[in-house]
Design a protein around this motif. Sequence first.
Motif, PDB file in Angstrom:
ATOM      1  N   PRO C 118     -14.881  -1.577   9.461  1.00 56.27           N
ATOM      2  CA  PRO C 118     -13.417  -1.616   9.344  1.00 56.27           C
ATOM      3  C   PRO C 118     -12.711  -0.585  10.232  1.00 56.27           C
ATOM      4  CG  PRO C 118     -14.371  -0.530   7.444  1.00 56.27           C
ATOM      5  CD  PRO C 118     -15.524  -1.095   8.237  1.00 56.27           C
ATOM      6  N   ASP C 119     -11.597  -1.008  10.792  1.00 60.32           N
ATOM      7  CA  ASP C 119     -10.684  -0.094  11.479  1.00 60.32           C
ATOM      8  C   ASP C 119      -9.715   0.548  10.497  1.00 60.32           C
ATOM      9  OD1 ASP C 119     -10.993  -0.633  14.606  1.00 60.32           O
ATOM     10  OD2 ASP C 119     -11.301  -2.506  13.499  1.00 60.32           O
ATOM     11  N   VAL C 146     -17.936   7.366   3.239  1.00 60.00           N
ATOM     12  CA  VAL C 146     -18.558   8.575   3.776  1.00 60.00           C
ATOM     13  C   VAL C 146     -20.033   8.317   4.076  1.00 60.00           C
ATOM     14  CG1 VAL C 146     -19.271  10.930   3.202  1.00 60.00           C
ATOM     15  CG2 VAL C 146     -16.923  10.198   2.758  1.00 60.00           C
ATOM     16  N   ILE C 160     -20.804   3.823  11.039  1.00 53.73           N
ATOM     17  CA  ILE C 160     -19.415   3.562  11.441  1.00 53.73           C
ATOM     18  C   ILE C 160     -18.694   4.882  11.697  1.00 53.73           C
ATOM     19  CG2 ILE C 160     -19.350   1.450  10.059  1.00 53.73           C
ATOM     20  CD1 ILE C 160     -17.535   3.121   8.075  1.00 53.73           C
ATOM     21  N   GLY C 161     -17.486   4.793  12.243  1.00 48.77           N
ATOM     22  CA  GLY C 161     -16.612   5.961  12.381  1.00 48.77           C
ATOM     23  C   GLY C 161     -15.906   6.226  11.066  1.00 48.77           C
ATOM     24  N   ALA C 162     -14.824   6.998  11.100  1.00 48.17           N
ATOM     25  CA  ALA C 162     -14.097   7.345   9.878  1.00 48.17           C
ATOM     26  C   ALA C 162     -12.780   6.590   9.845  1.00 48.17           C
ATOM     27  CB  ALA C 162     -13.843   8.852   9.831  1.00 48.17           C
ATOM     28  N   PRO C 163     -12.787   5.373   9.311  1.00 46.68           N
ATOM     29  CA  PRO C 163     -11.543   4.600   9.342  1.00 46.68           C
ATOM     30  C   PRO C 163     -10.470   5.216   8.451  1.00 46.68           C
ATOM     31  CG  PRO C 163     -13.162   3.513   7.938  1.00 46.68           C
ATOM     32  CD  PRO C 163     -13.863   4.661   8.598  1.00 46.68           C
ATOM     33  N   PRO C 164      -9.205   5.145   8.851  1.00 50.04           N
ATOM     34  CA  PRO C 164      -8.125   5.617   7.979  1.00 50.04           C
ATOM     35  C   PRO C 164      -8.093   4.812   6.684  1.00 50.04           C
ATOM     36  CG  PRO C 164      -7.233   4.461   9.897  1.00 50.04           C
ATOM     37  CD  PRO C 164      -8.705   4.627  10.127  1.00 50.04           C
ATOM     38  N   PHE C 166      -5.800   3.720   3.167  1.00 47.32           N
ATOM     39  CA  PHE C 166      -4.483   3.597   2.536  1.00 47.32           C
ATOM     40  C   PHE C 166      -4.667   3.211   1.074  1.00 47.32           C
ATOM     41  CE2 PHE C 166      -3.854   3.025   7.000  1.00 47.32           C
ATOM     42  CZ  PHE C 166      -2.664   3.676   7.271  1.00 47.32           C
ATOM     43  N   TYR C 244      -5.902  10.699   3.882  1.00 46.42           N
ATOM     44  CA  TYR C 244      -6.346  11.456   5.059  1.00 46.42           C
ATOM     45  C   TYR C 244      -5.203  11.551   6.056  1.00 46.42           C
ATOM     46  CZ  TYR C 244     -10.984  10.698   3.144  1.00 46.42           C
ATOM     47  OH  TYR C 244     -12.062  10.686   2.313  1.00 46.42           O
TER      48      TYR C 244
END
Lengths: 252, 252, 252, 252, 252, 252
Positions: C118-119, C146, C160-164, C166, C244
């Motif tokens: 996910p982005d 995480v 994966i990266g660290a998606p924002p 909400f 975040y």
Amino acid sequence: MTNGTAPATPSTPRSTLVVTAHAGDFVWRAGGAIALAASRGERVTIACLTFGERGESATAWREGRSLEEIKGIRREEAEKAAATLGAEVVFFDAGDYPLITTPELTDRLVAVYRQVRPDVVLTHPLDDPYNGDHPAAARTALDARVLAQAIGYPAEGEIIGAPPVFFFEPHQPEMCGFRPEVLLDITEVWNTKRKAMECLAAQRHLWDYYTDLAVRRGVQLKRNAGPNLGLAHKTMAEAYMRPYPQVTEVLD
Amino acid sequence: MTNGTAPATPSTPRSTLVVTAHAGDFVWRAGGAIALAASRGERVTIACLTFGERGESATAWREGRSLEEIKGIRREEAEKAAATLGAEVVFFDAGDYPLITTPELTDRLVAVYRQVRPDVVLTHPLDDPYNGDHPAAARTALDARVLAQAIGYPAEGEIIGAPPVFFFEPHQPEMCGFRPEVLLDITEVWNTKRKAMECLAAQRHLWDYYTDLAVRRGVQLKRNAGPNLGLAHKTMAEAYMRPYPQVTEVLD
Amino acid sequence: MTNGTAPATPSTPRSTLVVTAHAGDFVWRAGGAIALAASRGERVTIACLTFGERGESATAWREGRSLEEIKGIRREEAEKAAATLGAEVVFFDAGDYPLITTPELTDRLVAVYRQVRPDVVLTHPLDDPYNGDHPAAARTALDARVLAQAIGYPAEGEIIGAPPVFFFEPHQPEMCGFRPEVLLDITEVWNTKRKAMECLAAQRHLWDYYTDLAVRRGVQLKRNAGPNLGLAHKTMAEAYMRPYPQVTEVLD
Amino acid sequence: MTNGTAPATPSTPRSTLVVTAHAGDFVWRAGGAIALAASRGERVTIACLTFGERGESATAWREGRSLEEIKGIRREEAEKAAATLGAEVVFFDAGDYPLITTPELTDRLVAVYRQVRPDVVLTHPLDDPYNGDHPAAARTALDARVLAQAIGYPAEGEIIGAPPVFFFEPHQPEMCGFRPEVLLDITEVWNTKRKAMECLAAQRHLWDYYTDLAVRRGVQLKRNAGPNLGLAHKTMAEAYMRPYPQVTEVLD
Amino acid sequence: MTNGTAPATPSTPRSTLVVTAHAGDFVWRAGGAIALAASRGERVTIACLTFGERGESATAWREGRSLEEIKGIRREEAEKAAATLGAEVVFFDAGDYPLITTPELTDRLVAVYRQVRPDVVLTHPLDDPYNGDHPAAARTALDARVLAQAIGYPAEGEIIGAPPVFFFEPHQPEMCGFRPEVLLDITEVWNTKRKAMECLAAQRHLWDYYTDLAVRRGVQLKRNAGPNLGLAHKTMAEAYMRPYPQVTEVLD
Amino acid sequence: MTNGTAPATPSTPRSTLVVTAHAGDFVWRAGGAIALAASRGERVTIACLTFGERGESATAWREGRSLEEIKGIRREEAEKAAATLGAEVVFFDAGDYPLITTPELTDRLVAVYRQVRPDVVLTHPLDDPYNGDHPAAARTALDARVLAQAIGYPAEGEIIGAPPVFFFEPHQPEMCGFRPEVLLDITEVWNTKRKAMECLAAQRHLWDYYTDLAVRRGVQLKRNAGPNLGLAHKTMAEAYMRPYPQVTEVLD
């Protein structure tokens, strides 16, 4: 009928459920509220999740008692204190220090909710850096209250409504995020509460401590008591928080 | 007599003081509480610190009205709305946008406190990042309430007790730290509140907005209304905060 | 490219992951965001940890349906609503009321993270005193996010990266510590969201409730929308929190 | 057009207003944001309410300079730094240590708002236990922003919309309730910011301090930067808070 | 004897217990406090609940090491760093990412408390949205500390008193609710801390990061250091929070 | 030398400055700290901004005393109590109920700071919904402390360092956001504090109230007092907050 609900039918007196971690908690912290309700002819049920056999019985351990003996002592004391206040006490014997929350424990408490059908619930606040059993009991009380309202939750008995909840005062209130949101005048049942405290022989040092606290909360009650300047001098009080909004038909 | 105080003497009905920044505030935010109190035969006095002539009258300014004309329009509307609700309104004309707090303004309000002798006070919350006049009015209301209790404060009239205070709901509640601590059932006076809102012709777009809000708060009231599952479907409500503890003789 | 990251390659559209406790949650609370993303050709995956079979299906229980029937009804409704919005839905069937967080459940969600990549992630806020399943789902969503970033965590797929993240709006926002930190303009997909809501036949009373909420958040959007005074009158919006920090190349 | 507003007309570039207490504040705390905006051809106006002549000029006082000399030095430095960043600076000379908020000062700032017509406003946070001038400037900035929107407020110029506000980072962030809610990537203008810092000769010890801070915030930016794992290693950043909700058409 | 307690007997030096989630945590965050205590001849015991083998060892995983190899590397590094600081380290090998709190893990830590008999405890703060293992370790540390005080809790060894607790600084302090409540001057052991950091070869990028942090906290220490204006220029510091009140005989 | 600063020269004893709103405040709330410091041969200066002539002298007003008589009574009582504790008291006579903060008042206090050169400052907390004079005094104390450090601020005397600040306990702590962050053992000077309280004849009802409070805070001190289980039973204590970080060379 101050809370916007229809009156109970004459044959069903109001019902209060008190959920605590240890056998003595209800006396120190909510003895006044319990005695007041009982004095009005209402039903009060105390659910003690543990006897406080490990964490709140230092004297007995120092005397070399066994675990079962200590549970017995605590049970007897608590039953005597509850009888003094006019309430019934139910023991879950879930084990303290630490009290561990489990779906099974919550489920047992759901059953009590559906049987007792409380109009009001009293329990510990959700934070206490000095005693993890207190928040554990509070979370169990709140979780069971929500489940008991759900028709899909598989437990005996009819679903209940959403009774208001009050958190009673912890031992070190400022460290637990406790702010007195409700000051309950317990002057007229003070002697009963004192007698119930005196049933807890092993914690004699707390008798005066909680008497002083009642004086202190009484002073604050008078400072917030509205326009009535002539309020009697010696007022005794207990403090509570409300995690849910008050529902009312009059602002006072 | 739920709040632990002696009953007022029969000849003195309960008194409510509402302190607001602008002429329209009391209608949108506390119209239900005012109408309820009035419907019980109680006295309600509204202290409007300003007419909202600069900050809340955009339509009139766009029509090219003068400052004095606008004040006149706002006064007339507010008086009509107050009469509809059953309350009396007092204008301080202290100037809005910005409303500036001064010892003189506070002093004028102390005199009103000592004259009206409120059993309950309603005002704005202390934070509002969208309109600094609202917190300014609230601070004045709270400061004057404390001074009016002091025998040493040099104002006309007898000192008062410490009436409970309720903060009514701001326009963007979450941005003002507003949490509904009290949900007031205003169903039975809803039509009166709606009529009072319709007195404020220039803010027609708010009529439905505050109707929707009353529905929303009514839904929440029912979610918190205790064990009465059969509560009538269409409940209208207003939300309030309590900056001071509730004083009571019963937990409900 | 407002968030400081490199553009996705042309062949990989942006991906959104929505993690919810119950089958209906994504419609009421994030239907607008989902429809907006889908309308831009992006991929949206909804992970429903439970069907809401016990806690959110009172009508079906009153009709005497069995547990399996109820799950089937909820699944069908949710799939229809997701299709209306343009999203895909995955069911975990973890059991609700209570939803219990376990390492196994988290692990299953890690796998989804690594597959969906996910982005952006949408989920419940971390507090909800009315429904413990919502925070349980949110904690699972955050924990899995995480773990999915750690090369040492033993799950299929690339890290994966660290998606924002909400948090969408809960039913009683002020009671859950919810403050609108982001107001999303959903005007252009409003009709789609309304149609998706209408797929949830058993909760018909919520259709208007969430329509009113979208109007209310739309009014607030306009109050915070910057210097553009001529913004179209009828704006519909959804509110979100950001746990975040936002990462950006421009302050606006 | 990420914030839900119509695009500015081609002939009007975006406008940023920075309101600070002292002459040097804009360099240390928002130099990157200013340089970024200027590098995009936007207009940036800095309103310095004081020169920091008493509170932020210890070296000059120790050298025995007069008040007027010190103001002159600070003005010159600030103008040089602003020119380096590509911004214009306006001095209010309102007197520092303490900076006293008055209706007159606010009124002067309202005039600037209506003239500059900002699309975005930067200022100090509202709490700073180490320097009361910073919150005083922030309150003035926020109050003037609200008044400038009111057609009834008697100042020159057209009323403005409600520009988004960003609080820049104070010297001791954790003591001021500062939490990075927005991380702005300033890597590409870092050299410009460093040059502007070097215009402030008397505070040479802060050059490295704020370089280190930019590195630190850059590290955090990368930890929150979404799925782009390959983000260039040396990222410089500034942190901001948002007192008002973000308005957007896309969650990212 | 600043904290109101009787002096330890000459033969028992003061004892410090550090409870961390991963093998490297004690170096970056509390290396100064550990080195200071050791330099005064005190005993310091570090309880590492995991090796950080999954979550904090990305480099080793990328090199293709096995789980056991990675644990070995981390153990060796941590032992070397602890020896450099003058402390002893105990590994619990409880498994990280996620670290799961269980009664058994807590029980093992109770035994360490009763054996080490700490005069002071250092651990992580209770919130960290970037790494759930840190709060898990902190909760275990706090729970075990309470249980170790109870005579009724069935563990080996004598019960302990209530040692003060300090939370050390997390990687992104503002996001974890961290506010520096105590600034510890570590200037005189700085070289030792730096050497210990250099034992952690795989995290070379953190050496300068935590050096910069020590400079930053040192600057703040001087800003809060009381009336001593001549404090040496280059002060290095570590920041801590206190979850329990400080007990003292002098205010300073 | 626990706070990281160089020792005072032998000829200059430590200096404490206490800033209070009303003449009696220092006795009830900080009498123990004052007596302790004096008993160590330190200098203590009490700055009373008002006599409490309007707000804290109800008895005298009821007896029909004039304003000047009341000020005289309060001054005499306060001087007697200060002498009992071993401190010197300075009266600002700024007028109470309300105490109004002005630049002139702050300036007068700056002069006291530069003359007294405090190593530690005691004052009220910043919130008190029951008495606005207390926060007003606290703000003045904090503002003057910052100005007194600035070489550019035009007042007599040498600039000072940044002395640590302690907030003493308000009458209704939980309502003022007061949390005991420091518990000061005042057992050895308790008799002196009690004698000082008894100098305040008109507030006789507070003698026992503040004795009970000292017992209560003493119980909490013992609960937080570290590993010393044998601490003497009857400990008396005062509670304080720290608005600024503690600076130290040892964690205890």
